[in-house]
Design a protein around this motif. Structure first.
Motif, mmCIF file in Angstrom:
data_model
loop_
_atom_site.group_PDB
_atom_site.id
_atom_site.type_symbol
_atom_site.label_atom_id
_atom_site.label_comp_id
_atom_site.label_asym_id
_atom_site.label_seq_id
_atom_site.Cartn_x
_atom_site.Cartn_y
_atom_site.Cartn_z
ATOM 1 N N MET A 189 32.805 47.685 28.596
ATOM 2 C CA MET A 189 34.021 48.106 29.275
ATOM 3 C C MET A 189 33.985 47.646 30.726
ATOM 4 S SD MET A 189 35.728 49.732 26.984
ATOM 5 C CE MET A 189 36.905 50.675 27.957
ATOM 6 N N ILE A 190 35.153 47.401 31.290
ATOM 7 C CA ILE A 190 35.211 46.995 32.686
ATOM 8 C C ILE A 190 34.740 48.109 33.605
ATOM 9 C CG2 ILE A 190 36.946 46.731 34.509
ATOM 10 C CD1 ILE A 190 38.011 44.444 33.245
ATOM 11 N N SER A 191 35.108 49.342 33.334
ATOM 12 C CA SER A 191 34.683 50.466 34.167
ATOM 13 C C SER A 191 34.856 51.721 33.346
ATOM 14 C CB SER A 191 35.531 50.547 35.437
ATOM 15 O OG SER A 191 36.777 51.120 35.145
ATOM 16 N N SER A 192 34.658 52.854 34.008
ATOM 17 C CA SER A 192 34.844 54.115 33.316
ATOM 18 C C SER A 192 36.313 54.381 33.023
ATOM 19 C CB SER A 192 34.278 55.261 34.160
ATOM 20 O OG SER A 192 34.923 55.305 35.420
ATOM 21 N N ILE A 193 37.192 53.664 33.698
ATOM 22 C CA ILE A 193 38.622 53.775 33.430
ATOM 23 C C ILE A 193 38.984 52.831 32.296
ATOM 24 C CG2 ILE A 193 40.926 53.351 34.362
ATOM 25 C CD1 ILE A 193 39.945 54.237 37.032
ATOM 26 N N THR A 194 39.685 53.321 31.317
ATOM 27 C CA THR A 194 40.078 52.494 30.183
ATOM 28 C C THR A 194 41.518 52.031 30.347
ATOM 29 O OG1 THR A 194 38.601 53.743 28.740
ATOM 30 C CG2 THR A 194 40.324 52.423 27.684
ATOM 31 N N PHE A 195 41.702 50.725 30.309
ATOM 32 C CA PHE A 195 43.053 50.182 30.361
ATOM 33 C C PHE A 195 43.797 50.533 29.081
ATOM 34 C CE2 PHE A 195 41.525 46.827 33.449
ATOM 35 C CZ PHE A 195 42.398 47.192 34.473
ATOM 36 N N SER A 229 38.379 44.369 41.747
ATOM 37 C CA SER A 229 37.090 43.689 41.658
ATOM 38 C C SER A 229 36.892 42.869 42.929
ATOM 39 C CB SER A 229 37.057 42.762 40.440
ATOM 40 O OG SER A 229 35.895 41.955 40.441
ATOM 41 N N THR A 230 35.753 43.064 43.599
ATOM 42 C CA THR A 230 35.514 42.372 44.864
ATOM 43 C C THR A 230 34.256 41.517 44.877
ATOM 44 O OG1 THR A 230 34.383 44.340 45.728
ATOM 45 C CG2 THR A 230 36.740 44.114 46.215
ATOM 46 N N SER A 231 33.592 41.411 43.740
ATOM 47 C CA SER A 231 32.365 40.609 43.708
ATOM 48 C C SER A 231 32.066 40.186 42.279
ATOM 49 C CB SER A 231 31.188 41.413 44.271
ATOM 50 O OG SER A 231 30.867 42.489 43.407
ATOM 51 N N ASP A 232 30.984 39.461 42.124
ATOM 52 C CA ASP A 232 30.504 39.072 40.808
ATOM 53 C C ASP A 232 30.363 40.334 39.956
ATOM 54 O OD1 ASP A 232 28.831 38.384 38.611
ATOM 55 O OD2 ASP A 232 28.075 36.658 39.736
ATOM 56 N N LYS A 246 30.921 46.292 38.995
ATOM 57 C CA LYS A 246 32.099 46.363 38.148
ATOM 58 C C LYS A 246 33.334 46.706 38.983
ATOM 59 C CE LYS A 246 29.792 45.715 34.318
ATOM 60 N NZ LYS A 246 29.947 44.462 33.561
ATOM 61 N N PRO A 247 34.518 46.376 38.488
ATOM 62 C CA PRO A 247 35.742 46.788 39.175
ATOM 63 C C PRO A 247 35.801 48.298 39.341
ATOM 64 C CG PRO A 247 36.229 45.141 37.514
ATOM 65 C CD PRO A 247 34.795 45.531 37.311
ATOM 66 N N HIS A 300 37.348 34.337 36.344
ATOM 67 C CA HIS A 300 37.063 34.049 34.937
ATOM 68 C C HIS A 300 36.200 35.138 34.299
ATOM 69 C CE1 HIS A 300 39.118 30.311 34.543
ATOM 70 N NE2 HIS A 300 38.401 29.684 35.455
ATOM 71 N N GLN A 301 35.249 35.679 35.040
ATOM 72 C CA GLN A 301 34.429 36.768 34.511
ATOM 73 C C GLN A 301 35.302 37.959 34.130
ATOM 74 O OE1 GLN A 301 31.667 37.463 37.733
ATOM 75 N NE2 GLN A 301 30.009 36.455 36.650
ATOM 76 N N ASN A 302 36.201 38.330 35.022
ATOM 77 C CA ASN A 302 37.080 39.467 34.751
ATOM 78 C C ASN A 302 37.999 39.207 33.569
ATOM 79 O OD1 ASN A 302 37.068 41.875 36.816
ATOM 80 N ND2 ASN A 302 36.629 40.047 38.037
ATOM 81 N N LEU A 303 38.538 38.009 33.493
ATOM 82 C CA LEU A 303 39.444 37.692 32.380
ATOM 83 C C LEU A 303 38.700 37.680 31.052
ATOM 84 C CD1 LEU A 303 41.697 34.909 33.955
ATOM 85 C CD2 LEU A 303 42.015 37.402 33.950
#
Length: 272
Positions: free
Chosen positions: A1-7, A50-53, A58-59, A136-139
């Motif tokens: 998951m990107i973060s604890s928040i689920t899209f 998201s502000t870094s690798d 994580k975002p 690209h990592q985020n996508l």
């Protein structure tokens, strides 16, 4: 998951942000009033940044800002309030004092970096490449979660450093067009909307540099219906986008107004 928040399952809207110190942000978080903080908290389940690798960090929710903030705060809030059911991912890369001729060049070389950047640390930075990697990592993470997405555009707040030297200022128009072409090509979006924040730094060593860079930004924006610009005043009272006493960095009010202006211009371009 990107973060604890689920899209949610709906399409994620992605906004790219890039630049130097006024994109990194000098807004003072403790100066934000309680009502505004509450509004930010109310949308933070729909806006990540998201502000870094992302392998390192994580975002995070929009409400996770620390001591200082940049235009992303009001960009995220303005977009989210304008579209109450929409989810957003902001992907930002910004380092103070960096040049489009050097660290942000799409055709980076050590030689150009040494001309444009101060100090070994900045001379080693390849910010365009780093931002592209993070995008690209985020996508890819979104794809892995079976999420669909749409990239709304790129918000660009940079240019102060390039006003300092003839070689960086006179080549700014070519370099910003290369940058725009680079993002569009890399992301395979030929009409990717771009919003440019026009710099209004005071003249320093190279006196005509600010005028050259400002005019370059206007020229590029006027050449493409998918490029917008936030025009700024050179009045040293900075009444449109107020600054700190250094006459360089936008203060809390200036950053809030800048973020709102970026979001409104992006919405307008998205509706073209």
């Amino acid at each position: 998951m990107i973060s604890s928040i689920t899209f949610s399952q709906e399409e994620i809207h992605v906004v790219l942000l890039a630049g130097q110190s006024n994109m990194a942000g000098r807004g003072v978080s403790k100066e934000l009033d309680a009502a505004l903080i509450k509004r930010i908290q109310d949308v933070s389940d729909r806006v990540l940044i998201s502000t870094s690798d992302i392998e390192k960090k994580k975002p995070e929710p929009l409400s996770s800002f620390k001591k200082n903030f940049g235009p992303e705060l009001m960009v995220g809030l303005t977009l989210a309030e304008a579209n109450p059911k929409q989810h957003y991912l902001l992907i930002k890369k910004a380092v103070g004092g960096t040049s489009l001729y050097g660290a942000w060049s799409t055709e980076w070389t050590k030689e150009k970096a040494m001309i444009a950047e101060r100090g070994e640390e900045r001379q080693a930075l390849q910010l365009y490449a780093a931002h592209i990697k993070n995008i690209h990592q985020n996508l890819e993470e979104l794809k892995a979660e079976n999420k669909t997405f749409k990239i709304l555009g790129l918000l660009w707040m940079q240019g102060e450093s390039d006003t300092n030297k003839a070689i960086t200022a006179t080549s700014y128009q070519k370099n910003i067009q290369n940058l725009i072409n680079g993002y569009r090509s890399e992301l395979k979006i030929k009409d990717l909307p771009i919003v440019i924040g026009q710099v209004n730094v005071l003249p320093r060593k190279y006196k005509i540099g600010p005028t050259q860079v400002r005019n370059a930004m206007l020229s590029v924006a006027n050449s493409d219906k998918n490029i917008g610009i936030i025009e700024t005043s050179t009045d040293e009272n900075w009444s449109d986008f107020p600054k700190h006493s250094d006459n360089l960095h936008y203060n809390t009010i200036g950053q809030k107004r800048l973020g709102i202006a970026f979001a409104k211009e992006l919405i307008k371009l998205s509706n073209n």
